[in-house]
Design an enzyme around this catalytic site. Structure first.
Site, PDB file in Angstrom:
ATOM      1  N   THR A 116       0.872  -1.193   0.095  1.00 33.66           N
ATOM      2  CA  THR A 116       0.118  -0.067   0.003  1.00 33.66           C
ATOM      3  C   THR A 116       1.081   1.420   0.154  1.00 33.66           C
ATOM      4  O   THR A 116       0.847   2.195  -0.714  1.00 33.66           O
ATOM      5  CB  THR A 116      -1.173   0.251   1.235  1.00 33.66           C
ATOM      6  OG1 THR A 116      -1.847  -1.140   1.175  1.00 33.66           O
ATOM      7  CG2 THR A 116      -1.699   1.219   1.355  1.00 33.66           C
ATOM      8  N   CYS A 175     -12.807  -5.361   1.093  1.00 31.00           N
ATOM      9  CA  CYS A 175     -13.650  -4.280   1.653  1.00 31.00           C
ATOM     10  C   CYS A 175     -13.805  -4.645   2.883  1.00 31.00           C
ATOM     11  O   CYS A 175     -13.760  -5.618   3.442  1.00 31.00           O
ATOM     12  CB  CYS A 175     -14.619  -3.661   0.986  1.00 31.00           C
ATOM     13  SG  CYS A 175     -15.552  -4.752  -0.307  1.00 31.00           S
TER      14      CYS A 175
HETATM   15  C1  PLP Z   1      -2.191  -6.955  -1.045  1.00 32.03           C
HETATM   16  C2  PLP Z   1      -1.954  -6.089  -2.287  1.00 32.03           C
HETATM   17  C3  PLP Z   1      -1.593  -4.847  -1.985  1.00 32.03           C
HETATM   18  C4  PLP Z   1      -1.290  -4.272  -0.589  1.00 32.03           C
HETATM   19  O1  PLP Z   1      -0.273  -4.582  -0.178  1.00 32.03           O
HETATM   20  P1  PLP Z   1      -0.029  -4.649   1.477  1.00 32.03           P
HETATM   21  O2  PLP Z   1       1.476  -4.787   1.870  1.00 32.03           O
HETATM   22  O3  PLP Z   1      -1.067  -5.510   2.151  1.00 32.03           O
HETATM   23  O4  PLP Z   1      -0.326  -3.326   1.830  1.00 32.03           O
HETATM   24  C5  PLP Z   1      -1.379  -4.026  -2.865  1.00 32.03           C
HETATM   25  N1  PLP Z   1      -1.755  -4.534  -4.161  1.00 32.03           N
HETATM   26  C6  PLP Z   1      -2.373  -5.928  -4.463  1.00 32.03           C
HETATM   27  C7  PLP Z   1      -2.302  -6.403  -6.054  1.00 32.03           C
HETATM   28  C8  PLP Z   1      -2.290  -6.651  -3.472  1.00 32.03           C
HETATM   29  O5  PLP Z   1      -2.753  -7.863  -3.627  1.00 32.03           O
END
Ligand code: PLP
Length: 390
Positions: free
Chosen positions: A72, A325
């Site tokens: 993220t 969500c």
């Molecule tokens: C899980 C995910 C994220 C977010 O990653 P985090 O490390 O959980 O913040 C971003 N993009 C995709 C495609 C994901 O599957």
């Protein structure tokens, strides 16, 4: 009761060897990797080693890899950092309709701040069309951000082809490769990407750590202010144990990739064949020729997916709707909408995401349970007379 975890696209179990590698960094090697004394230097060694492993695996220089708090943050940083650093070139951004919320929400915010964002549509299998990209990209486009593997339906984009167009127009190309890291061998040069987001916890690493690959000479602003860590580009004390675990997870992922591929192919084709044979009125989503093997998205006609998830949970089976969500939120999946499913189909869609620790016995149990519960729900459904259900 059996407990079967089929939600590996949401997160994975921490690997045993990963935990072992991390342990000393929770206990004896507790220095701050920014400190100059021996305690700090020991911590730096762990971080440097992880950086070497990961950079080497994706074909990057270690000076091009920056640790973050996860996918993220990496996605937020890439978009926001490039958009603002290149404002003289233009204020246009291109992404797709099926990106992760960390991309889409950042784009929506950037629109409020005066940027223009084009959201490319996808076909019914989840693929972005190259001609759509060609039509939308322009000299003022500064960054194109397209995910490598979709987290809900598993479709793999034609990253290489997209990169060639983006390069031709002199824009930067960012790829959200969080789901791709465990799915296939990633090389930033082969793929032609300028920035790439990855995360540890989707490949049996710890949660809360990830990285952003930034190719040398990419113009990008800082995102996290307040320290000189990560070559003065990402402030904040480095989460040393997590980074060490991330390195180990990538090393094991690289070692096991071929075996994992073979095993996942066996398991998921067995699962798909069985449900197609045993359960009427279902549809498998995504692009079957270009898909992460671990993700199987299934639409069940005349079913409320949320109900099915709860019934399966009572039988020890963990699956999800695919859209992560907030619980209680009834927001419909933007991905399933983008591939053209009706509202009713979206509500009836479940994502099964596999790992190699699942056995064929487990799958038999899952399919048996699915048959029973789907039948029950369909018999109770007010929609059942709309369509013949046997
Ligand atoms: C899980 C995910 C994220 C977010 O990653 P985090 O490390 O959980 O913040 C971003 N993009 C995709 C495609 C994901 O599957």
């Amino acid at each position: 009761m059996k407990r079967i975890y089929l939600d590996n696209a949401a997160t994975t179990m921490l690997g045993g060897e990963v935990l072992q590698e991390m342990m000393p960094y929770f206990t004896s090697i507790y220095g701050n990797s920014s400190s100059l004394h021996s305690f700090g230097r020991e911590a730096v060694k762990g971080v440097d080693n992880a950086r070497d492993i990961i950079a080497n695996y994706i074909g990057a220089k270690n000076s091009e890899l920056f640790f973050t708090s996860g996918g993220t943050e990496s996605n937020n940083w890439a978009l926001r950092g490039v958009a603002y650093a290149n404002i003289k070139k233009g204020k246009h951004i291109i992404t797709s309709e099926i990106e992760h919320h960390s991309i889409l929400d950042t784009c929506k915010q950037l629109e409020k701040e005066g940027f223009t964002v084009t959201y490319l549509p996808v076909d019914s299998t989840g693929l972005v069309s190259i001609s759509d990209l060609l039509h939308e990209i322009k000299p003022t486009t500064t960054i194109v951000s397209i995910m490598a593997v979709n987290n809900e339906i598993g479709t793999i984009q034609n990253i290489k082809a997209i990169s060639e167009i983006v390069k031709f127009y002199g824009a930067y190309f960012h790829v959200d490769a969080v789901q791709a890291l465990g799915a296939f061998k990633l090389n930033v040069n082969d793929l032609g990407v300028d920035l790439m987001s990855i995360s540890a916890h989707k490949i049996h690493g710890p949660k809360g750590v990830g990285a952003l690959y930034i190719r040398e000479n990419v113009k990008i602003n800082k995102f996290m202010l307040g320290g000189e860590q990560e070559q003065n580009r990402r402030g904040g004390t480095v989460n040393v144990p997590a980074v060490v675990g991330f390195g180990k997870a990538v090393e094991l992922n690289a070692r096991d990739l071929d075996y994992k591929d073979k095993k996942l192919f066996e398991l998921t084709s067995y699962f798909i064949k069985k449900i197609e044979y045993e359960i009427p009125d279902i549809k498998i989503n995504g692009n079957q020729n270009q898909k992460a093997l671990s993700i199987v998205s299934v639409t069940f006609d005349n079913i409320e997916g949320e109900n099915l998830i709860m019934l399966l949970d009572l039988k020890g089976i963990a699956v999800s709707t695919g859209s992560a969500c907030a619980s209680g939120s009834l927001e419909k999946s933007h991905v399933l909408k983008a591939i053209g499913l009706t509202d009713e189909q979206i509500r009836g869609t479940i994502r099964f995401s596999f790992d190699i620790n699942i056995s064929k016995d487990d799958i038999d149990y899952v399919v048996r349970t699915l048959c029973e519960e789907v039948q029950k729900l369909r018999n109770a459904s007010p929609l059942k007379n709309k369509k013949k259900v046997n």
